[in-house]
Scaffold this active site. Sequence first.
Site, PDB file in Angstrom:
ATOM      1  N   ASP A 312       0.633  -1.010   0.297  1.00  0.00           N
ATOM      2  CA  ASP A 312      -0.493  -0.390  -0.191  1.00  0.00           C
ATOM      3  C   ASP A 312       1.278   0.750  -0.031  1.00  0.00           C
ATOM      4  O   ASP A 312       2.063   1.264   0.291  1.00  0.00           O
ATOM      5  CB  ASP A 312      -1.299  -0.247   0.981  1.00  0.00           C
ATOM      6  CG  ASP A 312      -2.080   0.869   1.103  1.00  0.00           C
ATOM      7  OD1 ASP A 312      -2.479   1.840   0.119  1.00  0.00           O
ATOM      8  OD2 ASP A 312      -3.365   0.595   1.501  1.00  0.00           O
TER       9      ASP A 312
HETATM   10  C1  BGC Z   1      -5.001   2.965  -0.201  1.00  0.00           C
HETATM   11  C2  BGC Z   1      -4.401   2.530  -1.674  1.00  0.00           C
HETATM   12  C3  BGC Z   1      -4.698   2.727  -2.368  1.00  0.00           C
HETATM   13  C4  BGC Z   1      -2.879   3.730  -2.589  1.00  0.00           C
HETATM   14  C5  BGC Z   1      -3.225   4.174  -3.967  1.00  0.00           C
HETATM   15  C6  BGC Z   1      -3.849   4.130  -0.525  1.00  0.00           C
HETATM   16  O1  BGC Z   1      -4.164   5.049   0.631  1.00  0.00           O
HETATM   17  O2  BGC Z   1      -5.071   2.473   0.707  1.00  0.00           O
HETATM   18  O3  BGC Z   1      -5.980   1.397  -1.345  1.00  0.00           O
HETATM   19  O4  BGC Z   1      -4.554   1.970  -3.762  1.00  0.00           O
HETATM   20  O5  BGC Z   1      -3.259   4.597  -1.811  1.00  0.00           O
HETATM   21  O6  BGC Z   1      -3.843   5.724  -4.405  1.00  0.00           O
END
Ligand code: BGC
Length: 753
Positions: A312
């Site tokens: 993540d």
């Molecule tokens: C989120 C993800 C997301 C990523 C990219 C993160 O903060 O938890 O679900 O895909 O950001 O935007």
Amino acid sequence: MRSSTLGLVPFFALFGCASPTPAPAPNDAQEINTDSGALSDAQEINTDAPSPADVPSDTGRRYEPEPFVPTDATRAYCAGRDAAAIEARITGLLQTLTPTQKRSLMAGAALGRTEDVWLVRGVPALGIPGFRMIDGPRGVAVLPPLRATAFPTAMLRGASWDPSLEERVGAAMANEALSAGATVLLAPTINILRHPRWGRAQETYSEDTTHMGSMAVGFVRGVQSRGVLATLKHFAANSIENTRHRVDVRMDPRTLREVYLPHFRRAIHEANASSVMSAYNKLDGLYCDNNRQLLTEILRDEWGFQGFVVSDWVLGTHGATPALTAGLDLEMPSPLEFAMIPTEIANGALSERDLDRAVRRLLRAQFCFGLDARTVTRMPELRETMAHLALAREAAQRSIVLLKNATIDTAPVLPLDASRLRTVVVLGRSAAVANIGDYGSSAVPPSSVVTTLDGLRARAAGAFDVVHIASSTLDAASLAAVRAASAVVIVTGSLHSDEGEATLGAGDRASLALAAEEVALVRAAVAENPRTIVVLESGAALETASWDAGVAALLWAGYPGSQGGHAIADVLFGAVEPSGRLPFSMPVREADLPPFDNTSERVTYEFLQGYRHLQQQRTAPRFAFGFGLSYSSVRYESITLATPDAASSAPETSIEATVTVRNTGARRARETVQLYVSATASTTVRAPRDLRAFSQVEIAPGATVTVPVRFALRDLAVYDTTARRMVIEPTTYELQAGPDSERATLRATLTVR
Ligand code: BGC
């Protein structure tokens, strides 16, 4: 818990993953330009071995990568493509690529986006395309001024209980992703809704693993049918927002294996999901990206997953060595931690073999999904097409849940009959705003949003008056208008300011209560007009029991997407039959649910959540998991089981129940037949009942249909903590069919020997 020595049968096949042995630290290589991977350079790329001129110089380097023999699992992952040739090509590339190039493949290119996408550069000269990622799961998260179709949020689509509809939604989103120049869609979110106060409740499908798994399988199949990679996120147990970057989620092995993981496994085994995103939180003391049990032992060794694991974003990687050795392959959005890889190779903590393992998985995904042969072109005209907008409307129509429909003067209040209406008064804080979900990573900017007010006005088309009162406090004139109205529609619930992704948005909900002024508004309207209809918009469950008694009709409409206002009007006026079913329980009061603490650094998730918890506590919900009314009525008549006996040694055995249902009403019905399973004779701790299958059918008025509902014997398995395997307990199972989790009253017995 029984152990396998008592006759339980282990069945989850173990697929081996090549586990490279450590090798001496290689020489590092000079920095090379891996190219920008810009839009036009993913043209028809020659996938042959590079010519010597393409190979970066790496003076004196002799490197022999580990050979890799494709397994059944790799062949399945590479469906339709020559896995052996791809693995051999990767082996060649591992020999050719310098450590610097390998590292560049293992992390995003920049903290921000490059032309809407999160870029992972490839090495075009070597035919390596890299990845171009964009967020889902309610549409393609382009940046304004670009636009994309805002579909209903996933939790609302979950209420369709229709994986084939979800497959169409996935394919449409993938087309929009391609048109934004993306090759990876960062969706679906498949974290169990442990508690409806979770800020990202709207992004996932369900409180139940079987329902979640089926919806995820549909979505992933749809996305990947267009050649776009789907990413299952967030692995695992990410169900609290405010402390998501540090909370340590604890749970016993059965809870993990039976509640929080099975839907991930199904999306891999049944839909060949290409990639998995590790969660921010800790699981049992270890950050998920550092959790070898999760990323390697379960995901790869047990499930045979052949794709890659992406972190993540930003705070999702905790040290290069711990993450890489646990099984993380790609750090996003840039090498904040992986920048340490050269140092850690130099000090012996990592070897180039560790890089190879990750690079092989990343390249396998790129080649098996044909990204190297794809031309990436930005084509905004392929987004928000008429077909996609129609699909967004259909998804909302099929998902809106009718929770209550009182009879007044011998007839139900809904559907409304336009020919009998003079004036409809529209109230509520969500009636005239674009209420399509949170402002987090899943936010999608549509060109326009049809609000409920817009939808009602379009429906009225001059046949009746639509009067909008924007204020939540009603003055004398407003009260008089409410009193005189043929019907009152209040659109209320939550806004992006109440719930959403943390950091970017509101985080977790403060409570399940509807805002006090909105409750007062509902009460004021109900006091003036018995034909008061409430449309509730929210991520998941809200508390309604304290105010819904006088309401004539109540609907749950999630965040219904850019065409939501039309869909709501379609349901209110009976242009479509309501067929949505709740994918979560709505408790009478929040205290009926397990506690939700989003301040603690450590939390223990319990085995029973949602309807499983409420039923164990013998606490009736306000509206049950699986519940939804229609404008018709359906009677459950009988259930038969073709093979009431099965052998636990044959886990793939299909169990088929046939359920007979009759449409006793005067309108067409779309019924979701739900099949729950109890094992009351079991010595193992179990939920009172668990959903194990469902099937949807359309029934003409007066018709009787027989509906096959199937599951595999393996779906009855529980995790044996002694044998450390999923096992099927030989015992008697009661199959319970019905329209929801509280009224599954048809019973059949299955004996497993
Ligand atoms: C989120 C993800 C997301 C990523 C990219 C993160 O903060 O938890 O679900 O895909 O950001 O935007």
